[in-house]
Motif scaffolding. Structure first.
Motif, PDB file in Angstrom:
ATOM      1  N   ARG A 104       0.836  -1.198   0.000  1.00 44.42           N
ATOM      2  CA  ARG A 104       0.000   0.000   0.000  1.00 44.42           C
ATOM      3  C   ARG A 104       0.872   1.250   0.000  1.00 44.42           C
ATOM      4  NH1 ARG A 104      -5.488   0.545   3.135  1.00 44.42           N
ATOM      5  NH2 ARG A 104      -5.728   2.775   3.301  1.00 44.42           N
ATOM      6  N   GLU A 130       0.265   5.360   0.657  1.00 39.10           N
ATOM      7  CA  GLU A 130      -0.752   6.267   1.182  1.00 39.10           C
ATOM      8  C   GLU A 130      -0.143   7.620   1.524  1.00 39.10           C
ATOM      9  OE1 GLU A 130      -4.158   6.523   4.688  1.00 39.10           O
ATOM     10  OE2 GLU A 130      -3.124   4.637   4.313  1.00 39.10           O
ATOM     11  N   THR A 131      -0.898   8.674   1.213  1.00 36.16           N
ATOM     12  CA  THR A 131      -0.525  10.024   1.618  1.00 36.16           C
ATOM     13  C   THR A 131      -1.739  10.655   2.276  1.00 36.16           C
ATOM     14  OG1 THR A 131      -1.206  11.035  -0.479  1.00 36.16           O
ATOM     15  CG2 THR A 131       1.091  10.281  -0.319  1.00 36.16           C
ATOM     16  N   SER A 132      -1.499  11.724   3.025  1.00 32.18           N
ATOM     17  CA  SER A 132      -2.616  12.414   3.671  1.00 32.18           C
ATOM     18  C   SER A 132      -2.319  13.908   3.749  1.00 32.18           C
ATOM     19  CB  SER A 132      -2.875  11.841   5.067  1.00 32.18           C
ATOM     20  OG  SER A 132      -1.759  12.038   5.892  1.00 32.18           O
ATOM     21  N   ARG A 189      -7.965   1.704  -5.189  1.00 30.31           N
ATOM     22  CA  ARG A 189      -7.541   3.094  -5.019  1.00 30.31           C
ATOM     23  C   ARG A 189      -8.680   3.829  -4.361  1.00 30.31           C
ATOM     24  NH1 ARG A 189      -5.764   7.894  -7.706  1.00 30.31           N
ATOM     25  NH2 ARG A 189      -5.445   9.281  -5.950  1.00 30.31           N
ATOM     26  N   TRP A 194      -4.954   6.829  -1.154  1.00 30.80           N
ATOM     27  CA  TRP A 194      -4.140   5.613  -1.160  1.00 30.80           C
ATOM     28  C   TRP A 194      -4.444   4.680  -2.325  1.00 30.80           C
ATOM     29  CZ3 TRP A 194      -6.924   1.091  -0.652  1.00 30.80           C
ATOM     30  CH2 TRP A 194      -8.178   1.153  -0.019  1.00 30.80           C
ATOM     31  N   GLU A 221      -3.671   0.380  -3.147  1.00 30.68           N
ATOM     32  CA  GLU A 221      -3.163  -0.893  -2.653  1.00 30.68           C
ATOM     33  C   GLU A 221      -3.027  -1.845  -3.833  1.00 30.68           C
ATOM     34  OE1 GLU A 221      -3.982  -2.480   1.407  1.00 30.68           O
ATOM     35  OE2 GLU A 221      -5.241  -3.840   0.228  1.00 30.68           O
ATOM     36  N   THR A 281       6.361   3.285  -5.304  1.00 31.77           N
ATOM     37  CA  THR A 281       6.095   4.053  -4.078  1.00 31.77           C
ATOM     38  C   THR A 281       6.568   5.496  -4.179  1.00 31.77           C
ATOM     39  OG1 THR A 281       6.031   2.139  -2.619  1.00 31.77           O
ATOM     40  CG2 THR A 281       6.624   4.237  -1.619  1.00 31.77           C
ATOM     41  N   SER A 319       3.732   8.297  -4.387  1.00 29.84           N
ATOM     42  CA  SER A 319       3.650   9.149  -3.188  1.00 29.84           C
ATOM     43  C   SER A 319       3.804  10.618  -3.558  1.00 29.84           C
ATOM     44  CB  SER A 319       4.726   8.783  -2.170  1.00 29.84           C
ATOM     45  OG  SER A 319       4.478   7.542  -1.603  1.00 29.84           O
TER      46      SER A 319
END
Length: 174
Positions: free
Chosen positions: A16, A18-20, A119, A135, A137, A151, A155
């Motif tokens: 996975r 993932e960003t936030s 996604r 995100w 996966e 990645t 990202s």
């Protein structure tokens, strides 16, 4: 045989990315921007999305995503299918999965390449506005390899997308 093996591997092999980010705007305001998939290219430059038949995002609606990630071969196109839209009061999400990789006029089914993806873009109401979780996966035999391979670039572009959304909803200071 691949149809039998792939579902078995999906449960065990995955990766996975993932960003936030935090947006200082109400979740319903941010949701109207996120949910307008066809309008994404008006406020960010990592992705453009064509929605099949101009339909509203809903489960089973197909979308074609063009990713402008600066790959040596140029853009990457995928045909994808929305599988979930959550329009709750305090949380909202839209999720899709890859159907095929698009190479010109040829559509290569994802299962043939021994992977699948999920996604999602999830929005959650917070005290200072909206929290974005963005995100993807990768699942299947190639899941770990794709995660390792992508990645860094994924990202970066997910973060750029997040920051474009933050800027779009920023309240101008006086």
């Amino acid at each position: 045989m691949l149809h039998v093996l792939l579902p078995l591997t999906l449960a065990f092999i995955h990766g996975r990315v993932e960003t936030s980010a935090q947006v200082e705007a109400d979740v319903s305001v941010v949701w109207s921007t996120v949910r307008n998939l066809a309008g994404w290219d008006q406020w960010q430059d990592s992705f453009s999305i064509a929605v099949e038949g101009g339909a509203e995002p809903a489960p089973a609606v197909e979308i074609r995503i063009t990713a402008y990630f600066g790959f040596p071969w140029g853009t990457q196109e995928t045909q994808e299918r929305i599988y979930a839209v959550n329009d709750g009061l305090d949380s909202k999400a839209i999720c899709w999965e890859v159907v095929s990789l698009v190479l010109g006029q040829i559509h290569v089914p994802a299962w043939l390449m021994l992977y699948s993806t999920e996604r999602c873009i999830e929005l959650t109401r917070s005290e200072s506005g909206t929290l974005i979780a963005n995100w993807i996966e990768y699942k299947g035999l190639l899941g770990p390899f794709l995660t390792l391979l992508t990645t860094r670039v994924v990202s970066r572009h997910f973060s750029m997308w997040n920051q474009a959304l933050v800027r779009l909803h920023q309240t101008p200071s006086l």
